[in-house]
Motif scaffolding. Sequence first.
Motif, PDB file in Angstrom:
ATOM      1  N   VAL A  44      -6.091  -3.706   3.834  1.00 29.42           N
ATOM      2  CA  VAL A  44      -4.942  -2.940   3.780  1.00 29.42           C
ATOM      3  C   VAL A  44      -4.417  -2.926   5.308  1.00 29.42           C
ATOM      4  N   PHE A  45      -5.059  -2.448   6.045  1.00 32.07           N
ATOM      5  CA  PHE A  45      -4.586  -2.048   7.552  1.00 32.07           C
ATOM      6  C   PHE A  45      -4.627  -3.644   8.328  1.00 32.07           C
ATOM      7  N   LEU A  46      -5.345  -4.588   8.043  1.00 33.16           N
ATOM      8  CA  LEU A  46      -5.101  -5.857   8.690  1.00 33.16           C
ATOM      9  C   LEU A  46      -3.842  -6.427   8.247  1.00 33.16           C
ATOM     10  N   THR A  47      -3.365  -6.385   6.925  1.00 34.49           N
ATOM     11  CA  THR A  47      -2.101  -6.751   6.610  1.00 34.49           C
ATOM     12  C   THR A  47      -1.141  -5.873   7.033  1.00 34.49           C
ATOM     13  N   VAL A  48      -1.240  -4.856   7.120  1.00 32.71           N
ATOM     14  CA  VAL A  48      -0.054  -3.892   7.726  1.00 32.71           C
ATOM     15  C   VAL A  48      -0.081  -4.179   9.361  1.00 32.71           C
ATOM     16  N   PHE A  49      -1.084  -4.377  10.032  1.00 28.73           N
ATOM     17  CA  PHE A  49      -1.142  -4.842  11.378  1.00 28.73           C
ATOM     18  C   PHE A  49      -0.308  -6.344  11.380  1.00 28.73           C
ATOM     19  N   HIS A  50      -0.549  -7.281  10.548  1.00 34.05           N
ATOM     20  CA  HIS A  50       0.124  -8.387  10.619  1.00 34.05           C
ATOM     21  C   HIS A  50       1.682  -8.394  10.146  1.00 34.05           C
ATOM     22  N   LYS A  51       2.097  -7.413   9.093  1.00 31.04           N
ATOM     23  CA  LYS A  51       3.426  -7.500   8.772  1.00 31.04           C
ATOM     24  C   LYS A  51       4.050  -6.235   8.992  1.00 31.04           C
ATOM     25  N   LEU A  52       3.672  -5.525  10.111  1.00 32.88           N
ATOM     26  CA  LEU A  52       4.444  -4.449  10.602  1.00 32.88           C
ATOM     27  C   LEU A  52       5.890  -4.764  11.221  1.00 32.88           C
ATOM     28  N   LYS A  53       5.697  -6.004  11.862  1.00 32.00           N
ATOM     29  CA  LYS A  53       7.155  -6.424  12.376  1.00 32.00           C
ATOM     30  C   LYS A  53       8.169  -6.789  11.289  1.00 32.00           C
ATOM     31  N   ASP A  54       7.559  -7.090  10.073  1.00 37.92           N
ATOM     32  CA  ASP A  54       8.569  -7.340   9.142  1.00 37.92           C
ATOM     33  C   ASP A  54       8.897  -6.285   8.294  1.00 37.92           C
ATOM     34  N   PHE A  55       8.489  -5.141   8.620  1.00 39.98           N
ATOM     35  CA  PHE A  55       8.775  -3.442   7.940  1.00 39.98           C
ATOM     36  C   PHE A  55      10.202  -3.350   8.207  1.00 39.98           C
ATOM     37  N   ARG A  56      11.129  -3.222   7.013  1.00 45.81           N
ATOM     38  CA  ARG A  56      12.402  -2.968   7.426  1.00 45.81           C
ATOM     39  C   ARG A  56      12.972  -1.470   7.097  1.00 45.81           C
ATOM     40  N   GLY A  57      11.979  -0.903   6.679  1.00 47.63           N
ATOM     41  CA  GLY A  57      12.260   0.680   6.392  1.00 47.63           C
ATOM     42  C   GLY A  57      13.197   0.803   5.126  1.00 47.63           C
ATOM     43  N   GLU A  58      13.009   0.238   4.140  1.00 46.09           N
ATOM     44  CA  GLU A  58      13.542   0.257   3.060  1.00 46.09           C
ATOM     45  C   GLU A  58      13.030   1.058   2.136  1.00 46.09           C
ATOM     46  N   SER A  59      11.763   1.632   2.558  1.00 41.92           N
ATOM     47  CA  SER A  59      11.111   2.726   1.901  1.00 41.92           C
ATOM     48  C   SER A  59      10.357   3.321   3.182  1.00 41.92           C
ATOM     49  N   SER A  60       9.644   4.607   2.914  1.00 43.94           N
ATOM     50  CA  SER A  60       9.035   5.249   3.942  1.00 43.94           C
ATOM     51  C   SER A  60       7.655   4.359   4.370  1.00 43.94           C
ATOM     52  N   MET A  61       7.205   4.566   5.470  1.00 40.33           N
ATOM     53  CA  MET A  61       6.286   3.909   5.983  1.00 40.33           C
ATOM     54  C   MET A  61       4.977   4.081   4.963  1.00 40.33           C
ATOM     55  N   LYS A  62       4.589   5.390   4.526  1.00 36.06           N
ATOM     56  CA  LYS A  62       3.585   5.914   3.596  1.00 36.06           C
ATOM     57  C   LYS A  62       3.789   5.072   2.376  1.00 36.06           C
ATOM     58  N   THR A  63       5.012   5.046   1.790  1.00 37.00           N
ATOM     59  CA  THR A  63       5.250   4.411   0.452  1.00 37.00           C
ATOM     60  C   THR A  63       5.045   2.757   0.828  1.00 37.00           C
ATOM     61  N   TRP A  64       5.068   2.308   1.833  1.00 40.01           N
ATOM     62  CA  TRP A  64       5.045   0.839   2.170  1.00 40.01           C
ATOM     63  C   TRP A  64       3.573   0.596   2.062  1.00 40.01           C
ATOM     64  N   ILE A  65       2.822   1.317   2.774  1.00 40.88           N
ATOM     65  CA  ILE A  65       1.513   1.276   3.159  1.00 40.88           C
ATOM     66  C   ILE A  65       0.700   1.287   1.931  1.00 40.88           C
ATOM     67  N   LEU A  66       0.943   2.347   0.992  1.00 41.06           N
ATOM     68  CA  LEU A  66       0.307   2.517  -0.345  1.00 41.06           C
ATOM     69  C   LEU A  66       0.742   1.562  -1.332  1.00 41.06           C
ATOM     70  N   LYS A  67       2.008   1.082  -1.398  1.00 40.97           N
ATOM     71  CA  LYS A  67       1.980  -0.473  -1.949  1.00 40.97           C
ATOM     72  C   LYS A  67       0.983  -1.566  -1.586  1.00 40.97           C
ATOM     73  N   ILE A  68       0.950  -1.801  -0.367  1.00 47.00           N
ATOM     74  CA  ILE A  68      -0.037  -2.562  -0.110  1.00 47.00           C
ATOM     75  C   ILE A  68      -1.358  -2.216  -0.434  1.00 47.00           C
ATOM     76  N   ALA A  69      -1.813  -0.941  -0.402  1.00 49.62           N
ATOM     77  CA  ALA A  69      -3.151  -0.634  -0.791  1.00 49.62           C
ATOM     78  C   ALA A  69      -3.519  -0.758  -2.346  1.00 49.62           C
ATOM     79  N   ILE A  70      -2.295  -0.451  -3.248  1.00 50.34           N
ATOM     80  CA  ILE A  70      -2.307  -0.479  -4.637  1.00 50.34           C
ATOM     81  C   ILE A  70      -2.333  -2.051  -4.906  1.00 50.34           C
TER      82      ILE A  70
END
Length: 171
Positions: A44-70
């Motif tokens: 999950v955190f490897l994905t977050v690290f690689h995709k962090l630059k693509d995070f557009r803030g359409e949801s909260s950071m927590k929601t975005w990361i939990l979606k990746i985890a799920i």
Amino acid sequence: MGHSKLEVEAGFYDIVETYLNDIRKVIFTYVKDYHMVEDITQEVFLTVFHKLKDFRGESSMKTWILKIAINKSKDYLKSWNYRKVQLTSWLKEEPGANEVERTVMNKLQNHELAETIMKLPLKYREVVILYYYHDFDTNEISFLLNLNVNTVKTRLLRSKDLLKRRFDFNE
């Protein structure tokens, strides 16, 4: 103006520190295996690290990361590796396999309720955990699970019915 590599890394480590425990708890509700929780958390955190630059803030950071985890947890449950582990565990019971689950469950406020929730089918268990233990509303759960809001509401109602029935039978 771009951020330096050190700023990006510091920001990432802040994210890891902030969300690590939430991520582990969510993953455990899916895979119920402490060792796999650590592996999937790293993914999950490897994905977050690689995709962090693509995070557009359409949801909260927590929601975005939990979606990746799920999604990573669900991918694992569909994988051949998971099915092989399940088959192996079924053929030869591993001592202590349930010990980790019991330890986690003991930390929840109501042990009996927590055990019953963990026995619910995944589609009900995930909405209960996200709604009651992580305080997400039905719209956020809808986003996290890629489900219609009405489906989330229906699953919450159905899970409440299942829990009520299971407690009635236990009394």
